[in-house]
Design an enzyme around this catalytic site. Structure first.
Site, PDB file in Angstrom:
ATOM      1  N   GLY A 110     -23.937   5.664   0.215  1.00  0.00           N
ATOM      2  CA  GLY A 110     -25.054   6.417  -0.362  1.00  0.00           C
ATOM      3  C   GLY A 110     -24.660   7.796  -0.850  1.00  0.00           C
ATOM      4  O   GLY A 110     -25.518   8.590  -1.195  1.00  0.00           O
ATOM      5  N   GLY A 129     -17.062   3.078  -1.019  1.00  0.00           N
ATOM      6  CA  GLY A 129     -17.852   4.306  -0.854  1.00  0.00           C
ATOM      7  C   GLY A 129     -19.265   4.208  -1.389  1.00  0.00           C
ATOM      8  O   GLY A 129     -20.142   4.942  -0.949  1.00  0.00           O
ATOM      9  N   TYR A 132       0.855  -1.192   0.000  1.00  0.00           N
ATOM     10  CA  TYR A 132       0.000   0.000   0.000  1.00  0.00           C
ATOM     11  C   TYR A 132       0.893   1.245   0.000  1.00  0.00           C
ATOM     12  O   TYR A 132       1.580   1.548   0.974  1.00  0.00           O
ATOM     13  CB  TYR A 132      -0.935   0.032   1.216  1.00  0.00           C
ATOM     14  CG  TYR A 132      -1.975  -1.068   1.240  1.00  0.00           C
ATOM     15  CD1 TYR A 132      -2.300  -1.785   0.083  1.00  0.00           C
ATOM     16  CD2 TYR A 132      -2.644  -1.402   2.409  1.00  0.00           C
ATOM     17  CE1 TYR A 132      -3.251  -2.798   0.101  1.00  0.00           C
ATOM     18  CE2 TYR A 132      -3.598  -2.408   2.429  1.00  0.00           C
ATOM     19  CZ  TYR A 132      -3.889  -3.102   1.282  1.00  0.00           C
ATOM     20  OH  TYR A 132      -4.831  -4.108   1.300  1.00  0.00           O
TER      21      TYR A 132
HETATM   22  N1  LIG Z   1      -6.577  -7.943   0.656  1.00  0.00           N
HETATM   23  C1  LIG Z   1      -6.873  -7.248  -0.426  1.00  0.00           C
HETATM   24  O1  LIG Z   1      -6.611  -7.658  -1.580  1.00  0.00           O
HETATM   25  C2  LIG Z   1      -7.543  -5.916  -0.254  1.00  0.00           C
HETATM   26  C3  LIG Z   1      -8.109  -5.231  -1.357  1.00  0.00           C
HETATM   27  C4  LIG Z   1      -8.743  -4.007  -1.128  1.00  0.00           C
HETATM   28  C5  LIG Z   1      -8.816  -3.497   0.166  1.00  0.00           C
HETATM   29  N2  LIG Z   1      -8.241  -4.181   1.212  1.00  0.00           N
HETATM   30  C6  LIG Z   1      -8.319  -3.663   2.600  1.00  0.00           C
HETATM   31  O2  LIG Z   1      -9.640  -3.252   2.894  1.00  0.00           O
HETATM   32  C7  LIG Z   1      -9.643  -1.894   3.342  1.00  0.00           C
HETATM   33  C8  LIG Z   1     -10.927  -1.202   2.944  1.00  0.00           C
HETATM   34  O3  LIG Z   1     -11.197  -1.385   1.572  1.00  0.00           O
HETATM   35  P1  LIG Z   1     -11.407  -0.207   0.536  1.00  0.00           P
HETATM   36  O4  LIG Z   1     -10.667   0.996   0.954  1.00  0.00           O
HETATM   37  O5  LIG Z   1     -11.100  -0.808  -0.796  1.00  0.00           O
HETATM   38  O6  LIG Z   1     -12.978   0.043   0.501  1.00  0.00           O
HETATM   39  P2  LIG Z   1     -14.116   0.507   1.525  1.00  0.00           P
HETATM   40  O7  LIG Z   1     -13.709   0.347   2.908  1.00  0.00           O
HETATM   41  O8  LIG Z   1     -15.321  -0.189   1.032  1.00  0.00           O
HETATM   42  O9  LIG Z   1     -14.262   2.059   1.150  1.00  0.00           O
HETATM   43  C9  LIG Z   1     -13.374   2.998   1.659  1.00  0.00           C
HETATM   44  C10 LIG Z   1     -13.611   4.344   0.996  1.00  0.00           C
HETATM   45  O10 LIG Z   1     -14.994   4.717   1.049  1.00  0.00           O
HETATM   46  C11 LIG Z   1     -15.121   6.079   1.420  1.00  0.00           C
HETATM   47  N3  LIG Z   1     -15.709   6.081   2.776  1.00  0.00           N
HETATM   48  C12 LIG Z   1     -15.364   5.302   3.841  1.00  0.00           C
HETATM   49  N4  LIG Z   1     -16.165   5.530   4.888  1.00  0.00           N
HETATM   50  C13 LIG Z   1     -17.036   6.463   4.499  1.00  0.00           C
HETATM   51  C14 LIG Z   1     -18.113   7.104   5.141  1.00  0.00           C
HETATM   52  N5  LIG Z   1     -18.460   6.790   6.394  1.00  0.00           N
HETATM   53  N6  LIG Z   1     -18.809   8.050   4.454  1.00  0.00           N
HETATM   54  C15 LIG Z   1     -18.488   8.355   3.184  1.00  0.00           C
HETATM   55  N7  LIG Z   1     -17.473   7.780   2.511  1.00  0.00           N
HETATM   56  C16 LIG Z   1     -16.741   6.835   3.166  1.00  0.00           C
HETATM   57  C17 LIG Z   1     -13.725   6.666   1.378  1.00  0.00           C
HETATM   58  O11 LIG Z   1     -13.402   7.056   0.054  1.00  0.00           O
HETATM   59  P3  LIG Z   1     -13.886   8.439  -0.621  1.00  0.00           P
HETATM   60  O12 LIG Z   1     -13.896   9.491   0.444  1.00  0.00           O
HETATM   61  O13 LIG Z   1     -12.912   8.697  -1.700  1.00  0.00           O
HETATM   62  O14 LIG Z   1     -15.272   8.164  -1.163  1.00  0.00           O
HETATM   63  C18 LIG Z   1     -12.884   5.459   1.739  1.00  0.00           C
HETATM   64  O15 LIG Z   1     -11.561   5.562   1.319  1.00  0.00           O
HETATM   65  C19 LIG Z   1      -8.367  -1.300   2.726  1.00  0.00           C
HETATM   66  O16 LIG Z   1      -7.922  -0.176   3.432  1.00  0.00           O
HETATM   67  C20 LIG Z   1      -7.417  -2.459   2.853  1.00  0.00           C
HETATM   68  O17 LIG Z   1      -6.907  -2.520   4.163  1.00  0.00           O
HETATM   69  C21 LIG Z   1      -7.634  -5.375   1.001  1.00  0.00           C
END
Ligand SMILES: NC(=O)c1ccc[n+]([C@@H]2O[C@H](COP(=O)([O-])OP(=O)(O)OC[C@H]3O[C@@H](n4cnc5c(N)ncnc54)[C@H](OP(=O)(O)O)[C@@H]3O)[C@@H](O)[C@H]2O)c1
Length: 317
Positions: free
Chosen positions: A218, A214, A64
């Site tokens: 919503g 995200g 990352y």
């Molecule tokens: N193992 C793997 O292959 C793999 C792959 C992907 C992720 N991961 C892990 O999973 C974690 C989370 O996944 P992700 O970042 O892909 O997706 P997620 O948690 O589904 O979405 C995170 C994004 O959504 C938005 N967000 C989060 N909370 C919010 C809220 N309460 N209100 C409004 N917008 C909000 C933010 O982006 P915006 O503000 O830009 O909208 C944030 O960066 C990563 O940090 C990582 O540790 C692992």
């Protein structure tokens, strides 16, 4: 005794909050990643808000932001001083010709994080030229050396998970977790056997992208004005037709959220928490507001009827 909003990944002996925090975005501000709309100060505030809410389980990975996510997490830990539980990951990249590279990568992660051991160390993905059994042997070596406290995998299918589980069993070490994509808009683990295998083997299912990056908050809605950055520009889900498709689900979630005094993001995360106690969602948060919002997903449960309504609406997408 394990409480409602705590989880014990497998038989690892580690106890974590039922909701973790993914910190990929903390180190990856590339245009491909999460953009530049937030600052290092935002991250500190998000980190503190998580700990204030009792969320002290953080998931990062060496890849990352090329190590930047681990470095920033380590910095936050030292600045704040409160105890945390850290998960990181080894990437079995094609330029790594031997499984023993895992031990070098682990040392580099320990250094960036500024800790002497990582609580949960995971193999990031199974697509590799390296021998996956040999990778588990290296994990066992690191575990026995006291450099990691529990062992996990990520993006493993049932067969790969069972092989890892069996190999570690030779050393008397449990497989703690399999980290896979799981959300109301991505329910594959229910159909490909991974959730069942987690139950059967008593392995935690760490749910990544639980807010579907995200979409399940919503805030990205058909017909509304918003700016899409990074990888989202290439995702069909953010197109008008993609957003129209998920609108009925978002409306169902919103109605329930309003009636319960919660937010749509909290409903999305609570659905995962209510689904099975092997599941640990790890939403990402880029600032104080998002961290506080996501933390509000614990401490309550959707009723059976609310769970059913969300579940059905998600199946219809
Ligand atoms: N193992 C793997 O292959 C793999 C792959 C992907 C992720 N991961 C892990 O999973 C974690 C989370 O996944 P992700 O970042 O892909 O997706 P997620 O948690 O589904 O979405 C995170 C994004 O959504 C938005 N967000 C989060 N909370 C919010 C809220 N309460 N209100 C409004 N917008 C909000 C933010 O982006 P915006 O503000 O830009 O909208 C944030 O960066 C990563 O940090 C990582 O540790 C692992």
């Amino acid at each position: 005794m394990i409480q409602l909003d705590q989880r014990q990944p497998g038989k690892s002996g580690i106890v974590v909050p039922a909701l973790g925090v993914g910190v990929w975005s903390w180190g990856d501000k590339s245009t491909w990643g999460y953009g530049t709309s937030y600052t290092r100060a935002d991250i500190t505030l998000a980190y503190r808000a998580c700990l204030d809410a009792g969320l002290n389980f953080f998931d990062t990975a060496e890849i990352y932001g090329n190590g930047e996510s681990e470095r920033i997490l380590g910095e936050c830990m030292r600045e704040d001083g409160r105890p945390v539980i850290v998960a990181s990951k080894f990437a079995p990249l094609p330029n790594r010709f031997s499984a023993s590279k895992l031990l070098d990568a682990l040392d580099a992660s320990l250094q960036r994080l500024g800790v002497s051991s990582i609580d949960l160390y995971q193999i990031h993905f199974p697509y590799t030229l390296l021998n996956k059994t040999a990778l588990m042997d290296m994990m066992a070596k690191a575990y026995n050396a006291g450099k990691i406290r529990a062992i996990g995998v990520s993006n493993y299918n049932v067969k790969q998970m069972k092989e890892a589980h069996a190999r570690l069993a030779r050393y008397g070490i449990p497989l703690a977790s399999n980290q896979v994509h799981y959300s109301l808009l991505h329910r594959k683990p229910e159909n490909n056997g991974v959730l069942d295998a987690c139950r059967e083997l008593d392995v935690a299912l760490i749910a990544y992208s639980p807010l579907q990056q995200g979409l399940l908050t919503g805030k990205y809605r058909a017909g509304q004005n918003f700016k899409i950055i990074g990888m989202r520009r290439f995702m069909r889900a953010y197109s008008t037709s993609g957003l129209n498709k998920i609108e009925p689900l978002l409306q169902t979630m919103e109605t329930i959220a309003q009636a319960r005094g919660k937010t749509t993001a909290q409903v999305a995360l609570n659905w995962l928490l209510a689904k099975d106690d092997h599941i640990i969602p790890i939403p990402g948060a880029k600032n104080l507001r998002q961290a506080t919002d996501n933390a509000g997903a614990i401490g309550w449960r959707l009723s059976e009827e609310e769970f059913r309504q969300v579940d059905e609406a998600s199946r219809e997408v």
